[in-house]
Design a protein around this motif. Sequence first.
Motif, short mmCIF file in Angstrom:
data_model
loop_
_atom_site.label_atom_id
_atom_site.label_comp_id
_atom_site.label_asym_id
_atom_site.label_seq_id
_atom_site.Cartn_x
_atom_site.Cartn_y
_atom_site.Cartn_z
N SER A 143 0.83 -1.20 0.00
CA SER A 143 0.00 0.00 0.00
C SER A 143 0.87 1.25 0.00
O SER A 143 1.98 1.27 0.55
CB SER A 143 -0.94 0.00 1.21
OG SER A 143 -0.20 0.04 2.43
N ASP B 22 0.20 0.18 6.78
CA ASP B 22 -1.21 -0.09 7.04
C ASP B 22 -1.96 1.22 6.86
O ASP B 22 -1.40 2.25 6.52
CB ASP B 22 -1.41 -0.63 8.46
CG ASP B 22 -2.71 -1.40 8.62
OD1 ASP B 22 -3.48 -1.48 7.65
OD2 ASP B 22 -2.95 -1.91 9.72
N THR C 230 -6.16 3.21 6.26
CA THR C 230 -7.54 3.10 5.81
C THR C 230 -7.66 2.59 4.38
O THR C 230 -8.66 1.96 4.03
CB THR C 230 -8.24 4.46 5.95
OG1 THR C 230 -7.44 5.48 5.30
CG2 THR C 230 -8.39 4.84 7.42
N LEU D 198 -7.18 -1.24 4.69
CA LEU D 198 -8.37 -1.83 5.31
C LEU D 198 -9.55 -1.84 4.35
O LEU D 198 -10.30 -2.81 4.26
CB LEU D 198 -8.73 -1.04 6.57
CG LEU D 198 -7.74 -1.15 7.74
CD1 LEU D 198 -8.11 -0.16 8.83
CD2 LEU D 198 -7.72 -2.57 8.29
N ARG E 172 -9.17 -4.71 1.80
CA ARG E 172 -9.53 -6.03 2.33
C ARG E 172 -11.03 -6.15 2.57
O ARG E 172 -11.62 -7.20 2.32
CB ARG E 172 -8.75 -6.28 3.63
CG ARG E 172 -7.26 -6.49 3.40
CD ARG E 172 -6.55 -6.92 4.67
NE ARG E 172 -5.16 -7.28 4.40
CZ ARG E 172 -4.15 -6.43 4.44
NH1 ARG E 172 -4.38 -5.15 4.73
NH2 ARG E 172 -2.92 -6.82 4.18
N ASP E 173 -11.66 -5.06 3.03
CA ASP E 173 -13.11 -5.07 3.20
C ASP E 173 -13.81 -5.36 1.88
O ASP E 173 -14.75 -6.16 1.81
CB ASP E 173 -13.59 -3.71 3.72
CG ASP E 173 -13.18 -3.42 5.15
OD1 ASP E 173 -12.76 -4.36 5.85
OD2 ASP E 173 -13.26 -2.25 5.55
N SER F 226 -9.99 8.93 7.31
CA SER F 226 -11.08 8.00 7.60
C SER F 226 -11.99 7.73 6.42
O SER F 226 -12.47 6.61 6.23
CB SER F 226 -11.90 8.52 8.79
OG SER F 226 -12.44 9.80 8.50
N ARG G 212 -11.40 4.65 3.61
CA ARG G 212 -11.76 3.22 3.77
C ARG G 212 -13.03 2.87 3.01
O ARG G 212 -13.05 1.89 2.25
CB ARG G 212 -11.92 2.89 5.26
CG ARG G 212 -12.21 1.41 5.51
CD ARG G 212 -12.10 1.06 6.98
NE ARG G 212 -12.28 -0.37 7.20
CZ ARG G 212 -12.09 -0.98 8.37
NH1 ARG G 212 -11.71 -0.28 9.43
NH2 ARG G 212 -12.26 -2.30 8.47
N ARG H 262 -13.25 0.49 -0.35
CA ARG H 262 -14.05 -0.72 -0.21
C ARG H 262 -15.12 -0.81 -1.29
O ARG H 262 -15.28 -1.86 -1.95
CB ARG H 262 -14.72 -0.75 1.16
CG ARG H 262 -15.66 -1.96 1.34
CD ARG H 262 -16.40 -1.92 2.65
NE ARG H 262 -17.27 -0.76 2.75
CZ ARG H 262 -18.46 -0.63 2.16
NH1 ARG H 262 -18.90 -1.61 1.38
NH2 ARG H 262 -19.17 0.46 2.32
#
Length: 387
Positions: free
Chosen positions: A274, A283, A285, A288, A291-292, A348, A351, A355
């Motif tokens: 990433s 790592d 948002t 994440l 992966r979501d 925030s 994410r 997704r």
Amino acid sequence: MSEEATEYDASHIQVLQGWEAVRKRPGMYIGSTGERGLRQMVFEVADRAVNEVLAGRAGSVDITLTTDGGVCVADDGPGVAIGETGDAGGPGLEALFSHMQAGARAGGRHDVALGFCGAGPSVVNALSRRMTAEVRRAGTRWVQEFARGVTATPLTEAGTATGSGTTIAFWPDADIFGAAEFSFDRLAERFRELAFLNQALEISLTDLRRPDAPRSVRLRFPGGARDFVAFLDGHAAASAPMDTIAFEREDPRMAGVMEVAFRWCGCPEERVRSFANSRPTVDGTHALGFRDGVTAAVTAYAREQGLLTAADPGFDADRIGEGLTAVVSVKLDHLELEASTHDVLGNSEVRACVRQAVQAHLGRWLKEQPERAAAVIDRIIQGACRD
């Protein structure tokens, strides 16, 4: 302990002035006085040239490790302005190399920061026994020399110039770096990342330190993140049960753009890389959200095909990640990095944006490629059964 031993007043405070502070505590500016610090020196000088290419003002950047232990960074842009004030209000040549943080800039999605903390080429000057600048601009060639943070010679007109551009060379000060040497492989790794993540960028890296065994790589990847995934897979690509899914999307909700590429192959490891504004992250948002999205798309498809009942739990993200190679890159107008090393993305809103985009693209692929989708789902189910 006696009162005399514990007495402390202003006379005990050491105040370092100007470049003395940089030379006394170089790790605060470039991270270390070993190979890592030398690498950061290259990045601080190459930063301006790379951004010239990305802005469309130059075509390529050429970096050479010279036979005498120096580094030469050249670009074919318009050339650094030679006056006190440069283009777009930025610093001119002498200020760029002799004034602390003269090269600071606002940043944003179109800006790539290579350096440790944006210290700029002036810090490289402070830590070099010698530094030279050649500017080819408006038909004239200009040269100037610097050393250990200060100007060593006046700006001098040195004849006519064919074309335009800037060439910066520096020789690290052995009093600071000792016998440390530049790592060709580590430099190539970072510049290769930048070329994958910025399709307009072309960089060449040449090592002339061993005349009997010179090395050179030219890095340009029009396929962007798709090419990056293929590179990460290497020979494992031949066993991939699916093509690479790759897309770019701008999303005003996160004030930026995402580029994502991924596929499953026969190897057991998960390789998810990433990046935020072309900076590696461990790592955040964006990771994440990726992966979501993958988990949601695969689980939904398996339920639609009757491979999972309504009562069955969805697939675990770790299980889905086995054999998955991915590159997730976001470029944001307002970057928020967390952790002491600034390698975790904190925006925030990113994410949900990532997704939704990943879920939509993967969900569409699964429906359009039923045979390959079946291979992916079967792999995941068999892995779950082994557990």
